[in-house]
Scaffold this active site. Structure first.
Site, PDB file in Angstrom:
ATOM      1  N   ASP A  90       0.845  -1.187   0.000  1.00 10.59           N
ATOM      2  CA  ASP A  90       0.000   0.000   0.000  1.00 10.59           C
ATOM      3  C   ASP A  90       0.885   1.243   0.000  1.00 10.59           C
ATOM      4  OD1 ASP A  90       0.931   0.214   2.564  1.00 10.59           O
ATOM      5  OD2 ASP A  90      -0.978  -0.223   3.531  1.00 10.59           O
ATOM      6  N   SER A  91       0.276   2.400  -0.151  1.00 10.43           N
ATOM      7  CA  SER A  91       1.062   3.627  -0.315  1.00 10.43           C
ATOM      8  C   SER A  91       1.555   4.196   1.000  1.00 10.43           C
ATOM      9  CB  SER A  91       0.219   4.690  -1.028  1.00 10.43           C
ATOM     10  OG  SER A  91      -0.831   5.126  -0.172  1.00 10.43           O
ATOM     11  N   GLY A  92       0.964   3.774   2.109  1.00 12.99           N
ATOM     12  CA  GLY A  92       1.325   4.324   3.409  1.00 12.99           C
ATOM     13  C   GLY A  92       0.487   5.513   3.814  1.00 12.99           C
ATOM     14  N   GLY A  93      -0.393   5.968   2.923  1.00 15.00           N
ATOM     15  CA  GLY A  93      -1.211   7.135   3.231  1.00 15.00           C
ATOM     16  C   GLY A  93      -2.137   6.924   4.414  1.00 15.00           C
ATOM     17  N   PHE A  94      -2.705   5.727   4.518  1.00 21.03           N
ATOM     18  CA  PHE A  94      -3.624   5.455   5.633  1.00 21.03           C
ATOM     19  C   PHE A  94      -2.895   5.526   6.964  1.00 21.03           C
ATOM     20  CE2 PHE A  94      -5.426   2.460   8.699  1.00 21.03           C
ATOM     21  CZ  PHE A  94      -6.702   2.984   8.839  1.00 21.03           C
ATOM     22  N   ASP A 270      -7.886  -7.467   1.828  1.00 16.58           N
ATOM     23  CA  ASP A 270      -6.851  -7.646   2.848  1.00 16.58           C
ATOM     24  C   ASP A 270      -7.412  -7.151   4.164  1.00 16.58           C
ATOM     25  OD1 ASP A 270      -5.261  -4.993   3.968  1.00 16.58           O
ATOM     26  OD2 ASP A 270      -6.370  -4.617   2.116  1.00 16.58           O
ATOM     27  N   CYS A 313      -5.805 -27.470  13.488  1.00 15.67           N
ATOM     28  CA  CYS A 313      -6.979 -28.312  13.749  1.00 15.67           C
ATOM     29  C   CYS A 313      -6.672 -29.797  13.570  1.00 15.67           C
ATOM     30  CB  CYS A 313      -8.134 -27.897  12.842  1.00 15.67           C
ATOM     31  SG  CYS A 313      -8.909 -26.341  13.358  1.00 15.67           S
ATOM     32  N   HIS A 339      -4.510 -21.061  11.888  1.00  9.53           N
ATOM     33  CA  HIS A 339      -5.919 -21.453  11.728  1.00  9.53           C
ATOM     34  C   HIS A 339      -6.737 -20.330  11.108  1.00  9.53           C
ATOM     35  CE1 HIS A 339      -9.962 -22.917  12.363  1.00  9.53           C
ATOM     36  NE2 HIS A 339     -10.227 -21.690  12.821  1.00  9.53           N
TER      37      HIS A 339
END
Length: 373
Positions: A90-94, A270, A313, A339
């Site tokens: 991702d761009s890192g903006g968030f 994601d 499991c 899991h």
């Protein structure tokens, strides 16, 4: 990148995407390796235990530490992490928006303080691509202007104006860099903003559709709005998205979110939810989710989900996992993460199968029935 739309059942799609490092079918869930590793797991786990074809790494975190120069010196993310399949960054903006209390958004970019040492940095449409060129990621995300919801109409309009401006700058820069031999084999996705405002989302989607991005992402959702509003926003966007490019809903979400948005034409997802919940003792199963720390599981000999074929499991009981969690044993984090990620990846596989069989509606009905809904 090669993209093939293989089959549709309603708006739900199965597509085939080929990058320089792997081929995968959609719907696909991408495990999140924020700092170059999915928490508690390594490349061998991702490939051999989970058979993940693509994972996500975070530009903000990797830019600050260890820095893009270090990653480049190791041959990019693939050489650094030894995960030799596809990476999306991702761009890192968030993160610049959410982790920096004093971030400032300008038409030039986003100025922010490092959450590590307080140093000041500026992300621009060009600089975040330069960082991702160093990473040699297979899919790069452009810088976009995210707003928290609810937001005023004026702020949403500014966000869309700025996102379109940055998208034009990014795609022009990327093409010029490829002409210089940089970023060859790397793909670039645009990001559609607009909050839950129908007109602004449509305006942003139509503008980005005109640009030669390899795929389009829907950003700025799952940030405080009701689920029904998120689903409505995605559904309303569908007619304005190019059928012949991947569609990626960023940062989403619960198993229910995946099912609902696949039904609305989304291909890629994601979210940190499976691993974050694992660390807190919560398991996702075919019949819903539950927390292993409850006393009722102390003597429980059952697997977390008797219908699950994951390593955890197949080998360990709820009673053992209850013990590991309460003892704060690090092994628990790996077993729980294996899991939960297996559950998400298997959910995506089952949705692909249902779409190919034209039975997605029945799949969705059964999905909710098992949860008592």
């Amino acid at each position: 990148m090669e993209f093939k739309l293989k089959h549709k059942d309603g708006m739900a799609r199965v597509c085939e995407i080929t990058t320089a490092h792997s081929t995968f079918l959609t719907p696909v869930f991408m495990p999140v390796g924020t700092v170059g590793a999915v928490k508690s797991l390594d490349a061998n786990d991702m490939k051999n235990e989970l058979d993940a074809k693509i994972i996500l790494a975070n530009t903000y975190h990797m830019y600050l530490r260890p820095t893009s120069k270090v990653v480049k010196d190791f041959g990019g993310l693939h050489g650094f992490t030894k995960f030799d399949r596809s990476f999306l960054t991702d761009s890192g903006g968030f993160q610049a928006f959410s982790l920096s209390k004093n971030s400032k958004h300008f038409n030039e970019g986003i100025e922010f303080k490092s959450h590590i040492d307080g140093s000041r940095h500026l992300f621009t449409p060009k600089s975040v691509l330069d960082t991702q060129y160093d990473f040699n990621s297979d899919i790069m995300m452009i810088l976009d202007d995210l707003v928290a919801l609810p937001a005023t109409k004026e702020r949403v309009k500014i966000s869309v104006d700025r996102t379109i401006l940055w998208a034009k700058e990014a795609i022009t820069y990327h093409k010029s860099m490829q002409n210089k031999g940089i970023g060859i084999g790397q793909n670039i996705f645009g990001i559609i903003q607009g909050g839950t405002d129908y007109k602004e989302r449509k305006r942003c989607a139509l503008s980005l559709n005109e640009m030669p991005f390899d795929g389009l992402a829907i950003g700025g959702l799952s940030v405080g709005e009701e689920n029904a509003l998120m689903y409505e926003t995605v559904q309303n966007l569908n007619p304005y998205l190019d059928e012949n490019r991947p569609r990626y809903l960023m940062g989403v979400g619960t198993p229910e979110d995946l099912v609902e948005n696949v039904e609305r034409g989304v291909d890629m997802f994601d979210c940190v939810m499976p691993t974050r919940n694992a660390r807190n003792g919560t398991f996702f199963t075919s019949f819903g989710k539950f927390n292993i720390k409850k006393a009722e599981f102390i003597n429980d000999h059952e697997a977390i989900d008797p219908a699950c074929s994951c390593y955890t499991c197949c080998n360990f009981s709820r009673g053992y996992l209850n013990h590991l969690f309460k003892a704060k044993e690090l092994t628990f984090f790996r077993l729980a993460s294996l899991h939960n990620l297996h559950y998400y990846l298997e959910l995506a596989r089952k949705m692909r199968e249902a779409i190919l069989n034209n039975s997605f509606t029945q799949f969705k009905r059964n999905f909710y029935h098992l949860r008592g809904k």
